[in-house]
Enzyme design. Structure first.
Site, PDB file in Angstrom:
ATOM      1  N   ASP A   1      92.583 -70.357  32.302  1.00 54.60           N
ATOM      2  CA  ASP A   1      91.305 -70.916  31.860  1.00 54.60           C
ATOM      3  C   ASP A   1      91.551 -72.010  30.831  1.00 54.60           C
ATOM      4  OD1 ASP A   1      89.908 -69.172  33.514  1.00 54.60           O
ATOM      5  OD2 ASP A   1      89.750 -67.630  31.981  1.00 54.60           O
TER       6      ASP A   1
ATOM      7  N   LYS B   1      95.569 -67.534  38.180  1.00 55.36           N
ATOM      8  CA  LYS B   1      94.180 -67.687  38.634  1.00 55.36           C
ATOM      9  C   LYS B   1      93.633 -69.043  38.198  1.00 55.36           C
ATOM     10  CE  LYS B   1      90.432 -65.523  36.691  1.00 55.36           C
ATOM     11  NZ  LYS B   1      89.284 -66.427  36.672  1.00 55.36           N
TER      12      LYS B   1
ATOM     13  N   ASP C   1      89.883 -68.897  42.284  1.00 53.78           N
ATOM     14  CA  ASP C   1      88.680 -68.141  41.901  1.00 53.78           C
ATOM     15  C   ASP C   1      87.473 -69.069  41.878  1.00 53.78           C
ATOM     16  OD1 ASP C   1      86.907 -66.295  40.793  1.00 53.78           O
ATOM     17  OD2 ASP C   1      87.708 -66.491  38.763  1.00 53.78           O
TER      18      ASP C   1
ATOM     19  N   LYS D   1      84.723 -68.406  43.995  1.00 51.65           N
ATOM     20  CA  LYS D   1      83.561 -67.566  44.374  1.00 51.65           C
ATOM     21  C   LYS D   1      82.621 -68.289  45.345  1.00 51.65           C
ATOM     22  CE  LYS D   1      83.542 -65.133  39.916  1.00 51.65           C
ATOM     23  NZ  LYS D   1      84.517 -65.955  39.153  1.00 51.65           N
ATOM     24  N   PHE D   2      83.118 -68.584  46.543  1.00 52.81           N
ATOM     25  CA  PHE D   2      82.289 -69.311  47.519  1.00 52.81           C
ATOM     26  C   PHE D   2      81.012 -68.520  47.835  1.00 52.81           C
ATOM     27  CE2 PHE D   2      86.642 -70.812  49.137  1.00 52.81           C
ATOM     28  CZ  PHE D   2      86.610 -71.945  48.332  1.00 52.81           C
ATOM     29  N   HIS D   3      79.892 -69.231  47.920  1.00 52.28           N
ATOM     30  CA  HIS D   3      78.595 -68.601  48.204  1.00 52.28           C
ATOM     31  C   HIS D   3      77.704 -69.668  48.820  1.00 52.28           C
ATOM     32  CE1 HIS D   3      75.061 -65.975  46.486  1.00 52.28           C
ATOM     33  NE2 HIS D   3      75.054 -66.085  47.797  1.00 52.28           N
ATOM     34  N   ASP D   4      77.606 -69.666  50.157  1.00 50.08           N
ATOM     35  CA  ASP D   4      76.841 -70.708  50.843  1.00 50.08           C
ATOM     36  C   ASP D   4      76.529 -70.202  52.251  1.00 50.08           C
ATOM     37  OD1 ASP D   4      75.851 -73.334  51.593  1.00 50.08           O
ATOM     38  OD2 ASP D   4      77.147 -74.167  50.033  1.00 50.08           O
TER      39      ASP D   4
ATOM     40  N   PRO E   1      77.124 -69.469  56.191  1.00 51.68           N
ATOM     41  CA  PRO E   1      78.407 -69.055  56.793  1.00 51.68           C
ATOM     42  C   PRO E   1      79.309 -70.217  57.199  1.00 51.68           C
ATOM     43  CG  PRO E   1      76.650 -67.652  57.591  1.00 51.68           C
ATOM     44  CD  PRO E   1      75.981 -68.712  56.758  1.00 51.68           C
TER      45      PRO E   1
ATOM     46  N   THR F   1      80.083 -58.898  36.188  1.00 52.99           N
ATOM     47  CA  THR F   1      80.016 -57.901  35.109  1.00 52.99           C
ATOM     48  C   THR F   1      79.036 -58.325  34.011  1.00 52.99           C
ATOM     49  OG1 THR F   1      82.084 -58.858  34.336  1.00 52.99           O
ATOM     50  CG2 THR F   1      82.221 -56.722  35.383  1.00 52.99           C
TER      51      THR F   1
ATOM     52  N   ARG G   1      92.310 -55.150  28.317  1.00 52.13           N
ATOM     53  CA  ARG G   1      92.821 -55.459  26.988  1.00 52.13           C
ATOM     54  C   ARG G   1      93.928 -54.465  26.622  1.00 52.13           C
ATOM     55  NH1 ARG G   1      91.049 -59.465  27.981  1.00 52.13           N
ATOM     56  NH2 ARG G   1      89.689 -60.854  26.817  1.00 52.13           N
TER      57      ARG G   1
ATOM     58  N   GLN H   1      84.642 -59.555  25.960  1.00 57.10           N
ATOM     59  CA  GLN H   1      84.570 -58.553  27.027  1.00 57.10           C
ATOM     60  C   GLN H   1      83.935 -57.289  26.456  1.00 57.10           C
ATOM     61  OE1 GLN H   1      85.183 -59.081  30.107  1.00 57.10           O
ATOM     62  NE2 GLN H   1      86.896 -60.478  30.392  1.00 57.10           N
TER      63      GLN H   1
ATOM     64  N   GLY I   1      93.649 -62.934  30.569  1.00 55.00           N
ATOM     65  CA  GLY I   1      93.673 -64.316  30.101  1.00 55.00           C
ATOM     66  C   GLY I   1      94.063 -64.419  28.647  1.00 55.00           C
ATOM     67  N   ARG I   2      93.040 -64.338  27.771  1.00 53.51           N
ATOM     68  CA  ARG I   2      93.250 -64.607  26.345  1.00 53.51           C
ATOM     69  C   ARG I   2      94.334 -63.769  25.661  1.00 53.51           C
ATOM     70  NH1 ARG I   2      86.938 -64.707  25.469  1.00 53.51           N
ATOM     71  NH2 ARG I   2      87.221 -63.349  27.275  1.00 53.51           N
TER      72      ARG I   2
HETATM   73  O1  C5P Z   1      90.528 -63.962  28.732  1.00 47.52           O
HETATM   74  P1  C5P Z   1      90.150 -62.807  29.588  1.00 47.52           P
HETATM   75  O2  C5P Z   1      91.260 -61.798  29.776  1.00 47.52           O
HETATM   76  O3  C5P Z   1      88.847 -62.166  29.179  1.00 47.52           O
HETATM   77  O4  C5P Z   1      89.927 -63.474  31.022  1.00 47.52           O
HETATM   78  C1  C5P Z   1      89.418 -62.783  32.118  1.00 47.52           C
HETATM   79  C2  C5P Z   1      89.253 -63.702  33.293  1.00 47.52           C
HETATM   80  O5  C5P Z   1      88.626 -62.963  34.333  1.00 47.52           O
HETATM   81  C3  C5P Z   1      88.373 -64.918  33.033  1.00 47.52           C
HETATM   82  O6  C5P Z   1      88.878 -65.976  33.864  1.00 47.52           O
HETATM   83  C4  C5P Z   1      87.012 -64.484  33.510  1.00 47.52           C
HETATM   84  O7  C5P Z   1      86.234 -65.555  33.964  1.00 47.52           O
HETATM   85  C5  C5P Z   1      87.388 -63.582  34.675  1.00 47.52           C
HETATM   86  N1  C5P Z   1      86.369 -62.593  35.024  1.00 47.52           N
HETATM   87  C6  C5P Z   1      85.877 -61.674  34.115  1.00 47.52           C
HETATM   88  N2  C5P Z   1      84.924 -60.785  34.508  1.00 47.52           N
HETATM   89  C7  C5P Z   1      84.467 -60.819  35.756  1.00 47.52           C
HETATM   90  C8  C5P Z   1      84.955 -61.711  36.687  1.00 47.52           C
HETATM   91  C9  C5P Z   1      85.929 -62.615  36.273  1.00 47.52           C
HETATM   92  O8  C5P Z   1      86.307 -61.616  32.980  1.00 47.52           O
HETATM   93  N3  C5P Z   1      83.591 -59.929  36.139  1.00 47.52           N
END
Ligand code: C5P
Length: 241
Positions: free
Chosen positions: A14, A36, A63, A65-68, A70, A127, A189, A198, A218-219
């Site tokens: 990201d 990702k 990532d 997330k296609f949505h359109d 078919p 989420t 985490r 989160q 990610g972070r």
């Molecule tokens: O930095 P962190 O570990 O929170 O990153 C989580 C990654 O997962 C981010 O790219 C976030 O957009 C993605 N993600 C998420 N929750 C979701 C779907 C995707 O945190 N339900």
């Protein structure tokens, strides 16, 4: 899925430009199985990030997330397949026909090119959607977990390989969709680390024990003082019993 611990770790790239992405890939290629690429990086830099990862032997989770309709999603799935990604995703709320069109186009394209078929994952409910939003804004009067499992089963029936799910949903999805259904989960985490924004988090070990195939992190890695050490710690936590 039968995978090594490293193969299960997905790093969320990201970041907003190619250089930052390339630096992270150079640093972490030996400790992370999949990178990702989300809408931020893809909108900024496009397919050249995918190509950079292909050249360095890194696997890509696209990532977007296609949505359109078919047909549109099927054409996007073809392009994703041709670009050599390992995983891409679609929204399950696009419906059965849309998911089936994506699955068929992907299969056909990979067969024609003689390449490995990408895994297609469905996003069930984001989420960020809670019970109240589901009922009041989206208008679905059902228990959230029930709706998630319903969409996961629909994804499976349409030929998708698995879903993206919150760690809280792993157990029910695994029960409803079986051992071979792929579950990828964010919201992870390491023990004792900041949860950032989160809300419903789980440790790497807990998520693996519940049956997650892939963990997106990610972070906790990107923002660590030493990202390599942070990734190694997470791999250790994933393995521990
Ligand atoms: O930095 P962190 O570990 O929170 O990153 C989580 C990654 O997962 C981010 O790219 C976030 O957009 C993605 N993600 C998420 N929750 C979701 C779907 C995707 O945190 N339900």
């Amino acid at each position: 899925m039968q995978l090594t611990t490293k193969e299960r770790l997905v790093l969320a790239l990201d970041v907003d430009n190619f250089k930052k992405a390339e630096e992270l890939v150079s640093k972490l290629n030996n400790y992370v199985g999949v990178f990702k690429i989300g809408s931020q990086l893809f909108t900024a830099e496009g397919a050249k990030v995918v190509n950079m990862l292909n050249e360095r032997g890194g696997k890509v989770f696209l990532d977007l997330k296609f949505h359109d309709i078919p047909n549109t999603v099927a054409r996007a799935a073809e392009v994703a397949t041709k670009s050599g990604v390992y995983i891409f995703n679609v929204h399950t709320s696009g419906g059965y026909e849309m998911m089936k069109a994506a699955a068929e186009a992907t299969k056909k394209t990979s067969l024609a090119l003689g390449i490995r078929k990408p895994l297609i994952l469905g996003v069930t409910l984001l989420t960020s959607i809670n019970q109240e939003i589901l009922e009041k804004e989206i208008g679905i009067k059902k228990r959230l977990e029930e709706q998630v499992v319903h969409l996961a089963k629909l994804a499976k029936a349409a030929g998708l390989d698995g879903v993206v799910a919150s760690p809280r949903e792993i157990k029910e999805i695994r029960k409803a969709c079986g051992e071979n259904f792929v579950i990828l989960t964010p919201g992870i985490r390491p023990a004792g680390k900041s949860s950032d924004d989160q809300k419903r988090i789980m440790t790497p070990r807990e998520a693996i024990k519940l049956g997650a195939d892939f963990l997106v992190i990610g972070r906790p890695i990107r923002n660590a003082f030493n990202p390599v050490e942070a990734a190694k710690e997470i791999l250790k936590e994933m393995e521990g019993d």
